[in-house]
Design an enzyme around this catalytic site. Structure first.
Site, short mmCIF file in Angstrom:
data_model
loop_
_atom_site.label_atom_id
_atom_site.label_comp_id
_atom_site.label_asym_id
_atom_site.label_seq_id
_atom_site.Cartn_x
_atom_site.Cartn_y
_atom_site.Cartn_z
N ASN A 10 -26.33 73.79 -3.45
CA ASN A 10 -27.39 73.72 -4.46
C ASN A 10 -27.03 72.80 -5.64
O ASN A 10 -27.74 72.76 -6.63
CB ASN A 10 -27.76 75.11 -4.97
CG ASN A 10 -26.60 75.81 -5.64
OD1 ASN A 10 -25.46 75.36 -5.57
ND2 ASN A 10 -26.88 76.93 -6.27
N CYS A 11 -25.96 72.03 -5.53
CA CYS A 11 -25.51 71.13 -6.59
C CYS A 11 -26.27 69.80 -6.48
O CYS A 11 -26.28 69.17 -5.41
CB CYS A 11 -24.01 70.91 -6.47
SG CYS A 11 -23.37 69.56 -7.47
N ASP A 12 -26.89 69.36 -7.57
CA ASP A 12 -27.64 68.11 -7.55
C ASP A 12 -26.76 66.91 -7.21
O ASP A 12 -27.17 66.02 -6.47
CB ASP A 12 -28.32 67.86 -8.90
CG ASP A 12 -29.50 68.77 -9.14
OD1 ASP A 12 -30.07 69.30 -8.15
OD2 ASP A 12 -29.88 68.96 -10.31
#
Length: 119
Positions: A10-12
């Protein structure tokens, strides 16, 4: 060259790195290090390749800021390894490992172009 990207799903920044690799047809595997905790030996290898524990850790993260003061000053490799196994999200993202043993950290377009010899 086989490439493994370690980070958080979920890390951009990890998403940008994965999209970049796809766009330039760089075959890679993605490992979410919350789901697959890295061995102490792997953490030490990354530390050695990246310039030390302090270079590996994102000290501006909310996780780091939420740690008790005593946990923010690990005094040994063993304490660092324990901290990063308990809180893998502290590791700066993404960590990129290629089958030649090269380890790098972070993502920028120009950095990846240089890393993968594109453009």
């Amino acid at each position: 060259m086989a490439t493994t990207l370690y980070g958080l799903a979920n890390c951009d920044t990890c998403r940008k790195a994965r999209n970049w690799l796809k766009r330039f047809d760089v075959a890679h595997d993605f490992v979410d290090y919350r789901d697959v905790r890295q061995s102490p030996e792997t953490l030490v290898a990354w530390k050695d390749a990246l310039g030390g524990w302090d270079a590996m850790v994102n000290k501006s993260s909310t996780t780091w800021r939420g740690l008790p003061p005593a946990r923010k000053t690990p005094g040994s490799d063993a304490e660092w390894k324990l901290l990063l196994r308990e809180h893998p999200q502290l590791i700066r993202r993404p960590v990129v490992v290629t089958d030649d043993g090269a380890v790098s950290q972070g993502f920028t377009d120009n950095g990846f172009k240089k890393r993968f010899g594109i453009g």
